[in-house]
Design a protein around this motif. Structure first.
Motif, PDB file in Angstrom:
ATOM      1  N   LEU A 241       0.906  -1.035  -0.181  1.00 11.34           N
ATOM      2  CA  LEU A 241       0.190   0.062   0.019  1.00 11.34           C
ATOM      3  C   LEU A 241       0.959   1.236   0.064  1.00 11.34           C
ATOM      4  O   LEU A 241       0.574   2.177  -0.674  1.00 11.34           O
ATOM      5  CB  LEU A 241      -0.940   0.168   1.318  1.00 11.34           C
ATOM      6  N   MET A 242       1.877   1.262   1.013  1.00 11.89           N
ATOM      7  CA  MET A 242       2.790   2.412   0.845  1.00 11.89           C
ATOM      8  C   MET A 242       3.529   2.694  -0.501  1.00 11.89           C
ATOM      9  O   MET A 242       3.578   3.794  -0.825  1.00 11.89           O
ATOM     10  CB  MET A 242       3.863   2.305   1.992  1.00 11.89           C
ATOM     11  N   PHE A 332      -4.624   6.584   4.301  1.00 13.79           N
ATOM     12  CA  PHE A 332      -4.335   6.576   5.859  1.00 13.79           C
ATOM     13  C   PHE A 332      -5.226   5.808   6.929  1.00 13.79           C
ATOM     14  O   PHE A 332      -4.899   5.685   8.069  1.00 13.79           O
ATOM     15  CB  PHE A 332      -4.343   8.224   5.820  1.00 13.79           C
ATOM     16  N   ALA A 333      -6.598   5.686   6.535  1.00 12.35           N
ATOM     17  CA  ALA A 333      -7.456   4.777   7.442  1.00 12.35           C
ATOM     18  C   ALA A 333      -6.549   3.261   7.344  1.00 12.35           C
ATOM     19  O   ALA A 333      -6.620   3.041   8.661  1.00 12.35           O
ATOM     20  CB  ALA A 333      -8.749   4.769   6.948  1.00 12.35           C
ATOM     21  N   ALA A 334      -6.314   2.951   6.344  1.00 12.99           N
ATOM     22  CA  ALA A 334      -5.721   1.491   6.540  1.00 12.99           C
ATOM     23  C   ALA A 334      -4.381   1.510   7.143  1.00 12.99           C
ATOM     24  O   ALA A 334      -3.989   0.508   8.029  1.00 12.99           O
ATOM     25  CB  ALA A 334      -5.595   0.983   5.076  1.00 12.99           C
ATOM     26  N   HIS A 335      -3.632   2.601   7.036  1.00 12.48           N
ATOM     27  CA  HIS A 335      -2.207   2.692   7.724  1.00 12.48           C
ATOM     28  C   HIS A 335      -2.268   3.065   9.226  1.00 12.48           C
ATOM     29  O   HIS A 335      -1.598   2.290   9.810  1.00 12.48           O
ATOM     30  CB  HIS A 335      -1.344   3.663   6.946  1.00 12.48           C
ATOM     31  N   SER A 360       8.938  -2.580   6.060  1.00 11.38           N
ATOM     32  CA  SER A 360       8.139  -3.184   4.781  1.00 11.38           C
ATOM     33  C   SER A 360       7.632  -1.664   4.314  1.00 11.38           C
ATOM     34  O   SER A 360       7.460  -1.634   3.009  1.00 11.38           O
ATOM     35  CB  SER A 360       7.305  -3.885   5.397  1.00 11.38           C
ATOM     36  N   TYR A 361       7.119  -0.914   5.024  1.00 13.38           N
ATOM     37  CA  TYR A 361       6.632   0.277   4.505  1.00 13.38           C
ATOM     38  C   TYR A 361       7.430   1.081   3.703  1.00 13.38           C
ATOM     39  O   TYR A 361       7.056   1.423   2.589  1.00 13.38           O
ATOM     40  CB  TYR A 361       5.958   1.092   5.815  1.00 13.38           C
ATOM     41  N   TYR A 362       8.476   1.357   4.304  1.00 11.47           N
ATOM     42  CA  TYR A 362       9.453   2.324   3.485  1.00 11.47           C
ATOM     43  C   TYR A 362      10.374   1.549   2.410  1.00 11.47           C
ATOM     44  O   TYR A 362      10.708   2.230   1.244  1.00 11.47           O
ATOM     45  CB  TYR A 362      10.589   2.828   4.517  1.00 11.47           C
ATOM     46  N   LEU A 363      10.285   0.371   2.463  1.00  5.54           N
ATOM     47  CA  LEU A 363      10.998  -0.553   1.217  1.00  5.54           C
ATOM     48  C   LEU A 363       9.885  -0.410   0.317  1.00  5.54           C
ATOM     49  O   LEU A 363      10.236  -0.171  -0.932  1.00  5.54           O
ATOM     50  CB  LEU A 363      11.162  -1.933   1.746  1.00  5.54           C
ATOM     51  N   SER A 366      10.330   2.930  -1.398  1.00 10.69           N
ATOM     52  CA  SER A 366      11.483   3.045  -2.061  1.00 10.69           C
ATOM     53  C   SER A 366      11.340   2.294  -3.432  1.00 10.69           C
ATOM     54  O   SER A 366      11.787   2.842  -4.717  1.00 10.69           O
ATOM     55  CB  SER A 366      12.588   2.482  -1.217  1.00 10.69           C
ATOM     56  N   VAL A 367      10.949   1.057  -3.592  1.00 15.47           N
ATOM     57  CA  VAL A 367      10.879   0.059  -4.425  1.00 15.47           C
ATOM     58  C   VAL A 367       9.494   0.514  -5.464  1.00 15.47           C
ATOM     59  O   VAL A 367       9.992   0.705  -6.697  1.00 15.47           O
ATOM     60  CB  VAL A 367      10.997  -1.265  -4.024  1.00 15.47           C
ATOM     61  N   ILE A 368       8.662   0.396  -4.878  1.00 13.34           N
ATOM     62  CA  ILE A 368       7.390   0.435  -5.752  1.00 13.34           C
ATOM     63  C   ILE A 368       7.249   1.729  -6.239  1.00 13.34           C
ATOM     64  O   ILE A 368       6.874   2.146  -7.212  1.00 13.34           O
ATOM     65  CB  ILE A 368       6.223   0.001  -5.100  1.00 13.34           C
TER      66      ILE A 368
END
Length: 410
Positions: A241-242, A332-335, A360-363, A366-368
């Motif tokens: 999601l992020m 932001f609701a899901a997060h 996981s969030y910031y990878l 970065s990646v996606i």
């Protein structure tokens, strides 16, 4: 007994700051300021990516590396920061991280070349790794258990304001004076926020230093969290999601700069006002979990994300902006639900559980967030949007399968 002994005895039996108390309000205000200092700096270049690409004569995907490398730096340091915080304390670790990041942020506008710029952004992200996961662990320790979900939602709401403030400052400043002045203005905003955080944050009362585990003990803790299916599904949710969220905001600006919209940078920066919907929904979603359960609220947030992004597919300004507001609110609701849920599931090593979520969030960011540019440059906005919708559907399916029927807390 001495006053110090009495204070220690009280802290042992203390249940935490309750909603409405002075300490509770100070925690939320302090962490909101930490969110401004963190997320304004982390995404300080996002509102001026087209200006940066034109000035430095680089592609959209290359300009987006100034975001991706900062988030990579944050991702690779969230776990080390969590172990540091276990030894020296949550507040001290956050103070060190914010201070170092602010100093590095003031150097970014002076970068003479693209490699130096990207190197500074990476180091800035590494310093910021000491904030997000530690903030959630701090909340779980210092706030009464019944109010931790609401407090986590309030913290996420504060981070949306931080990200919004940085982008709204950077956009007009970049239009008037260039992207270097824009990043300088954001760093000055972060400096003020960091000082106010240090003034307001309450002392820790329930923190107990954890002895150094060594590599084997640390690996055992992390492996235990990663092997927990419920935690792993939340880590997957954070990654997908992020990543999709950042990809949308990274490249929507390029779409709006081009025909048929042809908007100037100042107007494009206003799209980040959509973050205000996240400020509302993150707190709202946290409150709804007490009625409908975390699983149901998380799934609803993902579905709202997908519906909003579908509205951005036509070349229609009104539909695109409305869709962006809906998409942002759903994310932001899901997060807010996912980030707070990690602390509730993990009974031990909460800082590490939250750190894996943030890793996981910031990878994903970065990646996606970077790879989405390849899809956008090759196949256009529709390909990017449909790809992000597919990520959301995948996340919803995994969440529904792993978490089973929702349980509503009493």
């Amino acid at each position: 007994m001495s006053k110090a002994q009495i204070a220690v005895a009280e802290d042992v039996t203390w249940d935490g700051h309750a909603k409405g108390s002075n300490g509770y309000r100070r925690i939320l205000a302090a962490l909101a300021l930490a969110g401004v200092a963190t997320f304004a700096q982390l995404y300080s270049t996002q509102a001026v990516l087209p200006l940066m690409a034109a000035d430095l004569r680089i592609s959209a995907a290359e300009a987006a590396l100034s975001i991706s490398l900062a988030t990579v730096g944050l991702a690779v340091t969230v776990l080390p920061w969590s172990f540091v915080a276990d030894r020296i304390g949550r507040v001290r670790a956050m103070a060190f991280g914010i201070g170092a990041a602010t100093a590095l942020g003031l150097l970014v506008p002076l970068a003479p070349t693209v490699p130096v710029l990207l190197g500074l952004r990476t180091l800035e992200g590494m310093a910021l790794g000491g904030i997000p996961a530690i903030a959630i662990a701090y909340l779980n320790e210092e706030v009464t258990r019944i109010h931790t979900a609401l407090a986590a939602g309030s913290y996420v709401a504060g981070t949306t304001l931080g990200g919004l403030a940085g982008r709204l400052v950077a956009g007009p400043a970049g239009e008037l004076w260039g992207w270097r002045a824009a990043t300088l203005a954001v760093s000055l905003l972060a400096t003020v926020s960091a000082v106010m955080f240090l003034v307001l944050v309450p002392r820790q009362r329930r923190f107990k230093p954890t002895p150094a585990q060594g590599l084997r003990g640390a690996w055992r803790t992390l492996r235990g969290h990663a092997a927990n299916p419920k935690l792993f599904s939340l880590y997957l949710q954070a990654f997908l999601l992020m990543g999709g969220f950042v990809a949308v905001y990274n490249y929507l600006g390029f779409r709006l700069h081009a025909e048929p919209f042809a908007l100037p940078a100042t107007l494009v920066s206003l799209i980040f006002l959509a973050y205000l919907s996240g400020t509302v929904t993150s707190r709202w979603a946290a409150g709804l979990t007490t009625r409908f359960g975390r699983r149901n609220v998380l799934l609803a947030g993902i579905m709202v994300m997908a519906a909003g992004l579908a509205l951005t597919l036509p070349d229609n300004m009104t539909a695109t902006l409305a869709g962006l507001v809906i998409f942002t609110g759903g994310f932001f609701a899901a997060h807010s639900v996912g980030s707070g849920w990690t602390g509730a599931i993990a009974t031990e090593g909460r800082a590490q559980a939250a750190s894996l979520y943030n890793l996981s969030y910031y990878l994903g960011s970065s990646v996606i967030g970077w790879a989405g540019g390849l899809a956008f440059q090759s196949f256009g906005w529709a390909a990017l949007a449909m790809g992000v919708i597919a990520l959301g559907i995948t996340t919803a399916a995994v969440t529904a399968l792993v978490h089973g029927r929702a349980t509503v807390p009493r």
